[in-house]
Design a protein around this motif. Structure first.
Motif, PDB file in Angstrom:
ATOM      1  N   THR A  98     -72.049  60.545   6.145  1.00  0.00           N
ATOM      2  CA  THR A  98     -72.410  59.662   7.219  1.00  0.00           C
ATOM      3  C   THR A  98     -71.187  58.732   7.421  1.00  0.00           C
ATOM      4  O   THR A  98     -70.339  58.723   6.496  1.00  0.00           O
ATOM      5  CB  THR A  98     -73.668  58.903   6.912  1.00  0.00           C
ATOM      6  N   ASP A  99     -71.212  57.871   8.617  1.00  0.00           N
ATOM      7  CA  ASP A  99     -70.150  56.889   8.487  1.00  0.00           C
ATOM      8  C   ASP A  99     -70.003  55.908   7.498  1.00  0.00           C
ATOM      9  O   ASP A  99     -68.995  55.583   6.910  1.00  0.00           O
ATOM     10  CB  ASP A  99     -70.283  56.156   9.804  1.00  0.00           C
ATOM     11  N   VAL A 100     -71.070  55.344   7.066  1.00  0.00           N
ATOM     12  CA  VAL A 100     -71.326  54.362   5.975  1.00  0.00           C
ATOM     13  C   VAL A 100     -72.013  55.227   4.820  1.00  0.00           C
ATOM     14  O   VAL A 100     -73.225  55.916   5.202  1.00  0.00           O
ATOM     15  CB  VAL A 100     -72.042  53.067   6.321  1.00  0.00           C
ATOM     16  N   GLU A 101     -71.523  55.086   3.648  1.00  0.00           N
ATOM     17  CA  GLU A 101     -72.394  55.660   2.416  1.00  0.00           C
ATOM     18  C   GLU A 101     -72.451  54.928   1.127  1.00  0.00           C
ATOM     19  O   GLU A 101     -71.475  54.093   1.076  1.00  0.00           O
ATOM     20  CB  GLU A 101     -71.628  57.174   2.013  1.00  0.00           C
TER      21      GLU A 101
ATOM     22  N   ASP B  37     -80.667  52.260   9.010  1.00  0.00           N
ATOM     23  CA  ASP B  37     -79.960  53.217   9.860  1.00  0.00           C
ATOM     24  C   ASP B  37     -80.769  54.065  10.961  1.00  0.00           C
ATOM     25  O   ASP B  37     -81.512  54.855  10.343  1.00  0.00           O
ATOM     26  CB  ASP B  37     -78.765  53.867   9.179  1.00  0.00           C
TER      27      ASP B  37
ATOM     28  N   LEU C 215     -76.125  55.527   3.033  1.00  0.00           N
ATOM     29  CA  LEU C 215     -76.355  55.242   4.473  1.00  0.00           C
ATOM     30  C   LEU C 215     -77.864  54.113   4.224  1.00  0.00           C
ATOM     31  O   LEU C 215     -78.670  54.464   3.584  1.00  0.00           O
ATOM     32  CB  LEU C 215     -77.234  56.527   5.059  1.00  0.00           C
TER      33      LEU C 215
END
Lengths: 335, 335
Positions: free
Chosen positions: B268-271, B277, B273
């Protein structure tokens, strides 16, 4: 669709059930036979004079009590792979020909088995629960390639399963009625007698034991308490055959005690499985609703197979998938 | 393990993190180099004089701010397949050699992709939830064989994925940097330019779109809103590459609107997550914690691969898996 008895007198009874659509494509048989559609409670009245019976509701056990009304029956076709629901002693003694739907389910069920093995290796059950809980909990998973599976049953379904598992790198040992030297679909084939005599030698090194056998007097209870005890505490039992092939009480005990890693069951002793059954509460269990072979469109495939069989019957050509009445399965290479 | 600078003067910095065990097997290098173990906050002090850097904590972005202390650095080895965390403009301009752990993850991740496709086809998420609720709810499932997958990225991971999916009967179209006539691991290979220009032609008939590409300037946002819009409302997006390759806002919109069937995301874009989100709340989503390649024993495999590389470096032999600093990946056949 004709409902009169045609000149040649052939009569087919279609045993269906409430909520079940009739088989598609029977109009291809128009004018060649009379068709009597019935549910279980009407079977006894529909059977007299009938030459053929289609068990469209393949789970029905109605034939047993209506059997003495089957005065002209020569052939029963079961819209399933397993024929255990119709195999009464009276039927066995009668000489009536029984055919099944061998081949329709093999590929889909083999895929389902692979899905269950991978879901266990990758622990997807936890991933589903973590996603539902909006939780990111890192953990490692297991490789499937290089693991060892024992496939109990080397008929058409066992073979399709063996081939697919080997295609993804699993080492596969088959358990057949008797052992043999070489087999194209398995790395090794041992006999059922060896499983009974020395279960540790057959399943002790297995990561997965997959039951694909039909239910017959010979396979009932074949995955016994002793076989379960011989399995590794990390091992995974998969049953896509029939519930009574496994000793369910021993299975629940083994799971509860942590002596068995996991069980994925598409078939159970009683179906549907009641909510309060101890199996549902056992750890690391996945219960699917006897659907492993039922891919979208499966009923149409079954209907087309039956229409082909019916045309063979009317033409006097040999039927396909004739079940051995003593064994309870379709004999074939290595079955 | 030596911590003094040996006669030949070679110094290795191992960048680790709290809770991460040090790489196994470094004792094989005893006497051949000095090893400085550090976490992110000590990197700037550890780099001066160091010839080699092992990014054991491969997620760390600490190198960016410490870069001006790397006065003698000739080589960085990343204990991962993706090197996007280290690829700063300064590094690209420096001529420092970067190597990755290509090969360790390909087979495991390909298996993980197959597990996700099968879990979707057999609707195992519902089976998990039904089992937890002690519920037997019959339903049909889907066949995987004969379905169509598009694999975005035809490097080592994309190839392993293509081979495995084809082994179970999936028809696989690869998306590579440029199209080509024939390829042993894919039924067809089209170019990334075609995906951008005419997404409907590339993904419109796909049952599954699987992202295996590395994150580079060329792949960032490659699975755009337009590509997602071109996918079938029944289709399944799988991402085992990097989060930013997919337009996540467009993905959430498509799932919420029912314009996309499902998404299984290991990245995911941020980990990690965050729990709030919107991805977690989107329908038919499965989120796994960036673990697809991390099979039990994977860190030991990575450590052994690094020790082999370090011996090559000390011996003056060519390093394996050298990353193209402009492209951001290891060049190879069809990558």
């Amino acid at each position: 669709m004709s409902s009169e008895v045609p000149d040649d007198g052939s009569v087919l009874v279609v045993l269906s059930a409430p909520g079940l659509d009739p088989p598609a494509g029977l109009d291809r048989l128009d004018g060649r036979l009379a068709i009597r559609h019935t549910h279980a409670q009407g079977l006894a009245d529909a059977l007299p004079g009938a030459h053929a019976l289609l068990m469209w509701d393949h789970f029905s056990a109605a034939l047993g009590s209506a059997w003495d009304r089957a005065d002209r029956l020569g052939w029963i076709h079961v819209a399933a792979a397993g024929v255990d629901h119709v195999m009464t002693p009276e039927l066995r003694a009668s000489g009536v020909v029984v055919t099944n739907s061998r081949g329709v389910f093999d590929g889909p069920i083999a895929e389902y088995v692979l899905a269950l093995l991978l879901a266990r290796a990758k622990d997807l059950a936890t991933t589903v629960r973590d996603t539902d809980a909006h939780r990111w909990h890192y953990r490692e998973n297991a490789r499937l390639a290089g693991t060892r599976a024992v496939v109990v049953g080397t008929g058409a379904l066992g073979r399709a399963t063996g081939r697919l598992l080997r295609a993804v790198g699993v080492v596969v040992r088959g358990v057949a009625r008797s052992s043999r030297e070489a087999d194209p679909d398995f790395d090794e084939v041992v006999g059922a007698a060896e499983l009974a005599k020395d279960p540790d030698a057959v399943v002790g090194d297995a990561d997965h034991v997959v039951v694909t056998a039909p239910l017959t007097p010979a396979t009932r209870g074949m995955v016994s308490a002793e076989v379960l005890a011989a399995m590794s505490p990390r091992a995974h039992l998969v049953n896509v055959g029939r519930g009574p092939i496994v000793d369910t009480a021993a299975l629940v005990d083994a799971l509860q005690a942590g002596r068995l890693g996991a069980a994925s069951l598409d078939v159970t002793d009683v179906e549907p499985l009641p909510p309060d059954d101890p199996l549902f509460a056992a750890p690391n269990v996945l219960i699917s609703p006897h659907c492993s072979g039922d891919v979208i469109g499966w009923r149409d495939t079954l209907a087309a197979l039956f229409v082909d069989q019916m045309e063979r019957f009317l033409d006097g050509r040999p039927l396909a998938n004739v079940v051995d009445l003593d064994g309870g399965f379709v004999p074939g290479v290595g079955s």
